[in-house]
Design a protein around this motif. Structure first.
Motif, PDB file in Angstrom:
ATOM      1  N   LEU A   5       0.859  -1.172   0.000  1.00 50.25           N
ATOM      2  CA  LEU A   5       0.000   0.000   0.000  1.00 50.25           C
ATOM      3  C   LEU A   5       0.899   1.226   0.000  1.00 50.25           C
ATOM      4  O   LEU A   5       1.882   1.290   0.735  1.00 50.25           O
ATOM      5  N   LEU A   6       0.577   2.210  -0.835  1.00 52.21           N
ATOM      6  CA  LEU A   6       1.381   3.422  -0.924  1.00 52.21           C
ATOM      7  C   LEU A   6       0.653   4.588  -0.266  1.00 52.21           C
ATOM      8  O   LEU A   6      -0.488   4.904  -0.619  1.00 52.21           O
ATOM      9  N   LEU A   7       1.300   5.219   0.683  1.00 53.18           N
ATOM     10  CA  LEU A   7       0.769   6.416   1.333  1.00 53.18           C
ATOM     11  C   LEU A   7       1.505   7.628   0.771  1.00 53.18           C
ATOM     12  O   LEU A   7       2.728   7.730   0.875  1.00 53.18           O
ATOM     13  N   ILE A   8       0.762   8.545   0.173  1.00 56.53           N
ATOM     14  CA  ILE A   8       1.341   9.795  -0.321  1.00 56.53           C
ATOM     15  C   ILE A   8       1.024  10.874   0.701  1.00 56.53           C
ATOM     16  O   ILE A   8      -0.110  11.339   0.810  1.00 56.53           O
ATOM     17  N   LYS A  32       6.737  11.198  -0.251  1.00 56.79           N
ATOM     18  CA  LYS A  32       6.420  12.613  -0.107  1.00 56.79           C
ATOM     19  C   LYS A  32       5.536  13.023  -1.284  1.00 56.79           C
ATOM     20  O   LYS A  32       5.619  12.465  -2.383  1.00 56.79           O
ATOM     21  N   ILE A  33       4.681  14.010  -1.072  1.00 58.79           N
ATOM     22  CA  ILE A  33       3.737  14.407  -2.115  1.00 58.79           C
ATOM     23  C   ILE A  33       4.470  14.829  -3.395  1.00 58.79           C
ATOM     24  O   ILE A  33       4.058  14.483  -4.504  1.00 58.79           O
ATOM     25  N   GLN A  34       5.582  15.517  -3.257  1.00 56.83           N
ATOM     26  CA  GLN A  34       6.295  15.999  -4.445  1.00 56.83           C
ATOM     27  C   GLN A  34       6.939  14.866  -5.241  1.00 56.83           C
ATOM     28  O   GLN A  34       7.280  15.023  -6.417  1.00 56.83           O
ATOM     29  N   ASP A  35       7.084  13.692  -4.614  1.00 61.88           N
ATOM     30  CA  ASP A  35       7.752  12.568  -5.283  1.00 61.88           C
ATOM     31  C   ASP A  35       6.783  11.502  -5.770  1.00 61.88           C
ATOM     32  O   ASP A  35       7.218  10.429  -6.204  1.00 61.88           O
ATOM     33  N   TYR A  36       5.475  11.763  -5.717  1.00 64.30           N
ATOM     34  CA  TYR A  36       4.523  10.682  -5.933  1.00 64.30           C
ATOM     35  C   TYR A  36       4.626  10.062  -7.330  1.00 64.30           C
ATOM     36  O   TYR A  36       4.478   8.851  -7.501  1.00 64.30           O
ATOM     37  N   LYS A  37       4.897  10.869  -8.362  1.00 62.53           N
ATOM     38  CA  LYS A  37       4.971  10.307  -9.716  1.00 62.53           C
ATOM     39  C   LYS A  37       6.141   9.345  -9.843  1.00 62.53           C
ATOM     40  O   LYS A  37       6.012   8.253 -10.419  1.00 62.53           O
ATOM     41  N   SER A  47       4.131  -3.743  -7.054  1.00 66.32           N
ATOM     42  CA  SER A  47       2.818  -4.382  -6.866  1.00 66.32           C
ATOM     43  C   SER A  47       1.947  -3.618  -5.892  1.00 66.32           C
ATOM     44  O   SER A  47       1.296  -4.199  -5.010  1.00 66.32           O
ATOM     45  N   VAL A  48       1.916  -2.310  -6.007  1.00 68.54           N
ATOM     46  CA  VAL A  48       1.057  -1.496  -5.155  1.00 68.54           C
ATOM     47  C   VAL A  48      -0.395  -1.740  -5.527  1.00 68.54           C
ATOM     48  O   VAL A  48      -0.770  -1.684  -6.696  1.00 68.54           O
ATOM     49  N   ILE A  49      -1.233  -2.055  -4.546  1.00 65.98           N
ATOM     50  CA  ILE A  49      -2.641  -2.330  -4.832  1.00 65.98           C
ATOM     51  C   ILE A  49      -3.561  -1.245  -4.303  1.00 65.98           C
ATOM     52  O   ILE A  49      -4.756  -1.251  -4.573  1.00 65.98           O
ATOM     53  N   CYS A  50      -3.010  -0.325  -3.502  1.00 73.04           N
ATOM     54  CA  CYS A  50      -3.852   0.742  -2.971  1.00 73.04           C
ATOM     55  C   CYS A  50      -3.012   1.982  -2.739  1.00 73.04           C
ATOM     56  O   CYS A  50      -1.866   1.901  -2.299  1.00 73.04           O
ATOM     57  N   VAL A  51      -3.583   3.144  -3.054  1.00 70.75           N
ATOM     58  CA  VAL A  51      -2.911   4.414  -2.849  1.00 70.75           C
ATOM     59  C   VAL A  51      -3.754   5.274  -1.911  1.00 70.75           C
ATOM     60  O   VAL A  51      -4.956   5.453  -2.138  1.00 70.75           O
ATOM     61  N   ILE A  52      -3.122   5.783  -0.844  1.00 71.47           N
ATOM     62  CA  ILE A  52      -3.791   6.711   0.077  1.00 71.47           C
ATOM     63  C   ILE A  52      -3.170   8.082  -0.109  1.00 71.47           C
ATOM     64  O   ILE A  52      -1.951   8.229  -0.037  1.00 71.47           O
ATOM     65  N   LEU A  53      -3.987   9.081  -0.337  1.00 70.03           N
ATOM     66  CA  LEU A  53      -3.497  10.440  -0.496  1.00 70.03           C
ATOM     67  C   LEU A  53      -3.941  11.281   0.698  1.00 70.03           C
ATOM     68  O   LEU A  53      -5.130  11.384   0.998  1.00 70.03           O
ATOM     69  N   ASP A  54      -2.990  11.879   1.368  1.00 65.34           N
ATOM     70  CA  ASP A  54      -3.259  12.798   2.477  1.00 65.34           C
ATOM     71  C   ASP A  54      -3.508  14.185   1.879  1.00 65.34           C
ATOM     72  O   ASP A  54      -2.596  14.804   1.340  1.00 65.34           O
ATOM     73  N   LEU A  58      -3.168  19.967   0.566  1.00 63.68           N
ATOM     74  CA  LEU A  58      -3.402  20.136  -0.877  1.00 63.68           C
ATOM     75  C   LEU A  58      -4.714  20.867  -1.131  1.00 63.68           C
ATOM     76  O   LEU A  58      -5.669  20.716  -0.361  1.00 63.68           O
ATOM     77  N   ASP A  59      -4.768  21.600  -2.235  1.00 68.57           N
ATOM     78  CA  ASP A  59      -6.049  22.159  -2.643  1.00 68.57           C
ATOM     79  C   ASP A  59      -6.753  21.137  -3.534  1.00 68.57           C
ATOM     80  O   ASP A  59      -6.192  20.107  -3.914  1.00 68.57           O
ATOM     81  N   SER A  60      -8.008  21.399  -3.879  1.00 65.66           N
ATOM     82  CA  SER A  60      -8.811  20.420  -4.612  1.00 65.66           C
ATOM     83  C   SER A  60      -8.246  20.119  -5.988  1.00 65.66           C
ATOM     84  O   SER A  60      -8.308  18.978  -6.468  1.00 65.66           O
ATOM     85  N   SER A  61      -7.669  21.106  -6.661  1.00 67.44           N
ATOM     86  CA  SER A  61      -7.127  20.876  -8.003  1.00 67.44           C
ATOM     87  C   SER A  61      -5.939  19.924  -7.963  1.00 67.44           C
ATOM     88  O   SER A  61      -5.806  19.032  -8.825  1.00 67.44           O
ATOM     89  N   ALA A  62      -5.067  20.070  -6.950  1.00 68.03           N
ATOM     90  CA  ALA A  62      -3.926  19.166  -6.817  1.00 68.03           C
ATOM     91  C   ALA A  62      -4.389  17.751  -6.486  1.00 68.03           C
ATOM     92  O   ALA A  62      -3.854  16.772  -7.005  1.00 68.03           O
TER      93      ALA A  62
END
Length: 347
Positions: A5-8, A32-37, A47-54, A58-62
Motif C-alpha cells: 500500500l502506498l501512502l502519499i 512525499k507528495i512531491q515525489d509521488y509520480k 505491486s502497489v494495490i492501494c494508494v492513500i493520499l493525504d 493540498l487544494d482540490s485541483s492538486a
C-alpha cells in the motif's frame, strides 16, 4: 508475499499510524507528495494495490490531478484522507483494496500509540506470559513504562474483562501496608474496621503491585506464603481466604543485589524471577519516542513540528517516558502557539 500500500503524505505521524494499524496485513510504502509520480512509476514492480493520499496540505485541483494520474496509469484502489485537524483520528469510510483474493483492509479509529508495528522482544514476552496465570515481575528504570506493561499483560489475558487494581508500595504508610494488602477485621488494631485488602478487591482480575522492592521483610514472608499456598488471612483473622487474582509485580531496584544485602528474601526473589520481563529504557527504544510524543501532545491539545520531533528523537531521556511526558506538558503550557517547535521545548 504481502500486498503493498502506498501512502502519499508529508506526515511522519500518518505514515507511522498506518503502518501500525495495517501491520501484518500489508506493507506500507511512503512517498512525499512531491515525489509521488516517481514512486508510482515503480508501482508495477512494487505491486502497489492501494494508494492513500493525504489531502491536508493540498487544494482540490492538486488532489484531482493526483487522482487522475493514478486512475489513468495504474490498476489500484485510490482514496483520500484529510488529516488537517489532528491528524488523528482518521475518518476513513473504507479501505478495501482487492487483489488476487486479498482481504479488505480497514483503518479503524486510533487508540493511543505505544509501540511501532515491529514489536520488541519485551512486548512479545509480555503477550506470551499473559496467557499464563503465574506472577510476572517487571524490571526497569523509573518512568520506563512498567505500569503500562502491566496493563498490556492484563488486556492480553483471559481476565481482560475483569478489574485491574494497581498500588505502589512506596506510596503506602508502612504501618498500614499489611492491612492494605490483606485486609483486616474489626478490632485487629486501634480503630480497625472490617475492610477488604488488595487481594480481595482484585477479585478475579489482575493485581499490579509496583515498587515491590520496598516491601518489608515481614510482609515479604507473608507474600511468599501467599504465592506458595494461594491463600491469605485478613489481619486479625485466622480464616483463610483463596487468592483468585493474577499478580504482576514491578520494581526499578536490583532485587538480586538486595538479596545479598539481606533486605530482600532470596526465596521470594526466585519465586518472582520465574517470569521476568526487563523493560528497556526509552533511550534504547528510540522508535517509540515520536509516537509517544505525538500521543502526549494530542492529550494536551498541541501539535509538534518536524524539527521538534527530530529534537525529541535525539535526546537520551534519562527520566524515560515520564520525562518526555512532562516535557511536552510543560512546553505546551508555556508556548504561545498550538504548534510546538524545537525552540519551544523545555527539557
Amino acid at each position: 508475499m504481502k500486498s503493498k500500500l502506498l501512502l502519499i503524505s508529508d506526515s511522519r505521524e500518518l505514515f507511522w499510524y498506518c503502518s501500525r494499524k495495517l501491520s501484518g496485513q500489508c506493507e506500507i510504502l511512503h512517498s512525499k507528495i512531491q515525489d509521488y509520480k516517481k514512486v508510482l512509476l515503480l508501482a508495477e514492480v512494487l505491486s502497489v494495490i492501494c494508494v492513500i493520499l493525504d489531502t491536508s496540505s493540498l487544494d482540490s485541483s492538486a488532489t484531482h490531478e493526483i487522482r487522475d494520474f493514478v486512475a489513468d496509469n495504474f490498476d489500484c484502489t485510490f482514496f483520500t484522507v484529510d488529516s488537517a485537524f489532528g491528524p488523528l483520528p482518521l475518518e476513513v469510510e473504507s479501505l478495501c483494496p482487492t487483489h488476487q483474493n486479498e482481504k479488505a483492509f480497514l483503518i479503524e479509529s486510533p487508540s493511543p500509540p505505544f509501540y511501532p508495528h515491529d514489536k520488541k522482544n519485551h512486548v512479545k514476552l509480555l503477550e506470551k506470559f499473559a496467557a499464563h496465570e503465574e506472577p510476572v515481575l517487571l524490571l526497569g528504570e523509573s518512568g520506563s513504562g512498567k505500569s503500562h506493561m502491566a496493563e498490556v499483560i492484563h488486556l492480553n489475558s483471559s481476565r481482560r474483562e475483569r478489574v485491574f487494581v494497581r498500588r505502589n508500595i512506596a506510596e503506602l504508610n508502612p504501618s498500614l501496608i499489611e492491612s492494605e494488602l490483606f485486609g483486616c477485621v474489626k478490632g485487629a488494631y486501634t480503630d480497625a474496621t472490617d475492610r477488604k485488602g488488595l487481594f480481595e478487591l482484585a477479585g478475579d482480575g489482575t493485581l499490579f503491585i509496583d515498587e515491590i522492592g520496598e516491601l518489608s521483610l515481614e510482609n515479604q514472608a507473608k507474600l511468599l506464603g501467599i504465592l506458595d499456598t494461594g491463600k491469605f488471612c485478613r489481619v486479625g483473622s485466622t480464616r483463610e481466604m483463596q487468592v483468585r487474582c493474577r499478580m504482576v509485580f514491578a520494581t526499578d531496584a536490583d532485587l538480586l543485589a538486595r538479596t545479598r544485602e539481606h533486605t530482600f528474601k532470596k526465596q521470594l526473589y526466585w519465586r518472582l524471577a520465574k517470569f521476568v520481563v526487563k523493560i528497556p529504557p526509552l533511550r534504547e527504544r528510540r522508535d517509540e519516542i515520536v509516537p509517544l510524543a505525538l500521543e502526549f501532545a494530542r492529550d494536551v491539545g498541541v501539535k509538534l513540528s518536524e524539527d521538534a520531533l527530530s529534537f525529541l528523537e535525539s535526546q537520551d531521556w534519562v527520566g524515560n517516558i515520564r520525562q518526555l511526558k512532562f516535557c511536552i506538558e510543560r512546553s505546551a503550557v508555556l508556548a504561545d502557539t498550538k504548534t510546538l517547535f524545537e525552540r519551544d521545548l523545555i527539557l
